[in-house]
Design an enzyme around this catalytic site. Structure first.
Site, PDB file in Angstrom:
ATOM      1  CG  HIS A   1      64.936  39.299  30.720  1.00  0.00           C
ATOM      2  ND1 HIS A   1      64.127  39.813  31.700  1.00  0.00           N
ATOM      3  CD2 HIS A   1      65.615  38.275  31.308  1.00  0.00           C
ATOM      4  CE1 HIS A   1      64.325  39.151  32.825  1.00  0.00           C
ATOM      5  NE2 HIS A   1      65.216  38.205  32.618  1.00  0.00           N
ATOM      6  CD  GLU A   2      66.892  35.224  29.322  1.00  0.00           C
ATOM      7  OE1 GLU A   2      67.859  34.950  30.070  1.00  0.00           O
ATOM      8  OE2 GLU A   2      65.720  35.263  29.737  1.00  0.00           O
TER       9      GLU A   2
ATOM     10  CD  GLN B   1      68.491  33.590  34.347  1.00  0.00           C
ATOM     11  OE1 GLN B   1      68.370  33.490  33.131  1.00  0.00           O
ATOM     12  NE2 GLN B   1      67.475  33.756  35.167  1.00  0.00           N
TER      13      GLN B   1
ATOM     14  CB  CYS C   1      63.977  37.329  36.166  1.00  0.00           C
ATOM     15  SG  CYS C   1      65.649  36.717  35.984  1.00  0.00           S
ATOM     16  CG  LEU C   2      63.090  31.163  34.983  1.00  0.00           C
ATOM     17  CD1 LEU C   2      63.715  30.114  34.076  1.00  0.00           C
ATOM     18  CD2 LEU C   2      61.802  30.635  35.609  1.00  0.00           C
TER      19      LEU C   2
ATOM     20  N   GLY D   1      63.233  32.025  28.681  1.00  0.00           N
ATOM     21  CA  GLY D   1      64.638  32.295  28.413  1.00  0.00           C
ATOM     22  C   GLY D   1      65.491  32.000  29.627  1.00  0.00           C
TER      23      GLY D   1
ATOM     24  CG  HIS E   1      70.230  37.372  32.884  1.00  0.00           C
ATOM     25  ND1 HIS E   1      70.215  37.496  34.263  1.00  0.00           N
ATOM     26  CD2 HIS E   1      68.953  37.083  32.532  1.00  0.00           C
ATOM     27  CE1 HIS E   1      68.973  37.301  34.709  1.00  0.00           C
ATOM     28  NE2 HIS E   1      68.186  37.062  33.679  1.00  0.00           N
TER      29      HIS E   1
HETATM   30 NI    NI Z   1      66.118  36.719  33.787  1.00  0.00          NI
END
Ligand code: NI
Length: 165
Positions: A130-131, A49, A88-89, A44, A134
């Site tokens: 999770h997304e 991000q 998380c990226l 995701g 953000h």
């Molecule tokens: Ni993330």
């Protein structure tokens, strides 16, 4: 390919604003985000991000689920919760169990502005939550106890020093 911003970048802490134009620039950005997500081997990716403070994210799962969620709203959550190890990226290299509702209902728009509603469970429900966080400037570490969060941030800083960042 887009650069993924990491912990410490202010855009990750912003409350994102709704998408109003479902135009070519949105489509091009979504396309680039899918490429970036594939290359990072993530599941995701949310707009902040990649430095964009707008309310949308994408999901791409091993089972082939692949879609964008624009202006999403989580309209229902199960009472039942479960722990699941998240990463998380924007915090490469660290992972921690996070407890969240195991099922959600989400209402969103696709790249053309068409509304849809989805009931999600399993990994999809997890990634959606999770997304979605953000878009409100929230990271998975904010869902941990203070002690756990400090531990994860310390591990993150240590790893990323070693990588020479
Ligand atoms: Ni993330």
């Amino acid at each position: 390919m887009l650069d993924i911003v990491t912990l410490g970048d202010e855009v990750l802490r912003e409350k994102c604003t709704p998408v109003t134009d479902f135009d070519d620039s949105l489509h091009i950005l979504l396309e680039a985000m899918f490429e970036t997500l594939d290359s990072a081997e993530g599941v995701g990716l949310a707009a902040p991000q990649v430095g964009v403070d707008k309310r949308f994210f994408i999901v791409s799962l091993p089972d082939g689920t692949r879609r964008e969620f624009v202006n999403p709203e989580i309209t229902g959550m199960s009472v039942e919760k479960n722990p699941y190890e998240e990463g998380c990226l924007s915090l490469p290299g660290v992972y921690h169990d996070v407890v969240r509702p195991s099922k959600v209902i989400i209402k969103a728009q696709d790249a053309n502005g068409t509304e849809f509603t989805l009931k999600a469970s399993g990994l999809l429900a997890r990634v959606i939550q999770h997304e979605y966080d953000h878009l409100d400037g929230k990271l998975f570490i904010d869902r941990l106890s203070e002690e756990e969060r400090k531990k994860v941030v310390r591990a993150y800083e240590k790893k990323n020093r070693k990588r020479g960042r």
